[in-house]
Scaffold this active site. Structure first.
Site, mmCIF file in Angstrom:
data_model
loop_
_atom_site.group_PDB
_atom_site.id
_atom_site.type_symbol
_atom_site.label_atom_id
_atom_site.label_comp_id
_atom_site.label_asym_id
_atom_site.label_seq_id
_atom_site.Cartn_x
_atom_site.Cartn_y
_atom_site.Cartn_z
ATOM 1 C CD GLU A 73 39.255 28.585 102.000
ATOM 2 O OE1 GLU A 73 38.724 28.917 103.076
ATOM 3 O OE2 GLU A 73 39.719 29.404 101.186
ATOM 4 C CB THR A 74 38.728 23.335 106.438
ATOM 5 O OG1 THR A 74 38.640 22.310 105.431
ATOM 6 C CG2 THR A 74 37.736 24.439 106.138
#
Length: 336
Positions: A131-132
């Site tokens: 995700e990040t």
């Protein structure tokens, strides 16, 4: 995350918000000044959730319409990548190395999350990595700008984003944070795990017990929240995620699932020429899919935990990337 002490509690007006934003009379007119849509929305929030209308209008006077957000969400979809193109985007030496470091740094918290929710540490780490990149890319848009822009100026999905805007304002009040300070993606996804506001309110947890849920800068809360999300979406502790399949015959493709829901059974697939590498019950529901890998077509059966991963992102390639990155993390860390 800036905690604003003295904010009103849930279902009470935002007493004290004026001191943060300035008085309504002093606020400068912004992009949503005089908008009938905003006025209607504020009226609903006042009537249904007890917000102080003029103070909430002060928030929208500060909100900005971002053309870059509209451009990003409106651009034509890119050509759908094949698995052999998609996989290298997420399963890289750099992401694996950073994931191992993240795992070691937060080992105790990850172990506690795994014990409490039954979700393996490597899966939690993998989600945050995909995700990040472990907090490196959490988004630079103010959430209030993203959700206001899409809720009031993007008709195709305005209803959805206004709902998320409502959830965002509620979470800001509940967590006693200034809604003008929180940042996320152009679509309003937030923090290390990129939760939308509705997911935050439904699944995020205060895993370090400090009285606030902070998925932006507190890895403990982010870890616990990912585990909570999967547990509440049907993750079964100790169960596998996918099973590779061998196929033969002319009816193989009739077994492929339309969509990602597990609508086929192992027995049905076997009758169409599928055979699993693992011992699976004939009545077990699975998602049957084909990926184009480096060495040709790959056939897979996604099990219940695979479906749980797709609750995070409705894509079989996303779920496979999360799963295979988690396997690489285990291998790199030397954990059995």
């Amino acid at each position: 995350m800036q905690v604003v002490h003295g904010w009103a509690t849930r279902y009470a007006p935002w007493v004290g918000l004026v001191s943060i934003l300035g008085t309504a009379q002093d606020a400068l007119a912004g992009d949503y000044e005089g908008s009938p849509q905003v006025a209607e929305f504020v009226g609903e929030m006042t009537r249904d959730y007890g917000f102080a209308g003029e103070q909430l209008m002060g928030v929208f006077r500060e909100a900005e319409r971002k053309q870059s957000i509209l451009d990003a969400i409106s651009k034509p979809a890119e050509r759908v990548k094949q698995w052999n193109e998609y996989r290298p985007m997420f399963i890289t030496d750099a992401r694996i190395a950073r994931g191992v470091d993240f795992w070691r740094q937060h080992e105790a918290v990850l172990a506690r999350a795994e014990k409490e929710y039954g979700v393996p540490a490597q899966v939690i780490v993998s989600i945050i990595g995909v995700e990040t990149f472990f907090g490196r890319n959490t988004g630079n848009f103010r959430v209030i700008d993203a959700l206001s822009t899409l809720g009031f100026d993007y008709p195709p999905r305005a209803e959805f984003f206004r709902k998320e805007l409502r959830e965002f304002l509620l979470l800001a009040r509940e967590e006693q944070v200034d809604p003008l300070t929180l940042k996320g993606s152009y679509a309003g996804a937030m923090g290390l795990p990129q939760f939308m506001p509705s997911s935050f309110r439904a699944y995020a947890v205060d895993f370090d017990g400090d009285g606030h849920i902070n998925i932006w800068t507190n890895p403990d809360d982010a870890i616990g929240s990912v585990a909570s999300y999967f547990k509440l979406h049907g993750w079964v502790a100790g169960e596998p995620v996918v099973s590779r399949a061998d196929v033969r015959g002319e009816q193989v493709d009739e077994g492929l699932t339309t969509g990602i829901e597990p609508t086929k059974t192992v027995g049905e697939l076997r009758a169409l020429g599928w055979s699993s590498h693992d011992a699976l019950r004939d009545d077990m529901p699975v998602t049957a899919f084909r990926l184009e890998g480096d060495n040709g077509s790959e056939y897979w059966m996604g099990l219940k935990n695979f479906y749980a991963i797709t609750r995070y992102n409705r894509s079989v390639m996303y779920a496979m990337a999360v799963h295979q990155l988690s396997e690489q993390l285990v291998q790199a860390r030397g954990v059995k």
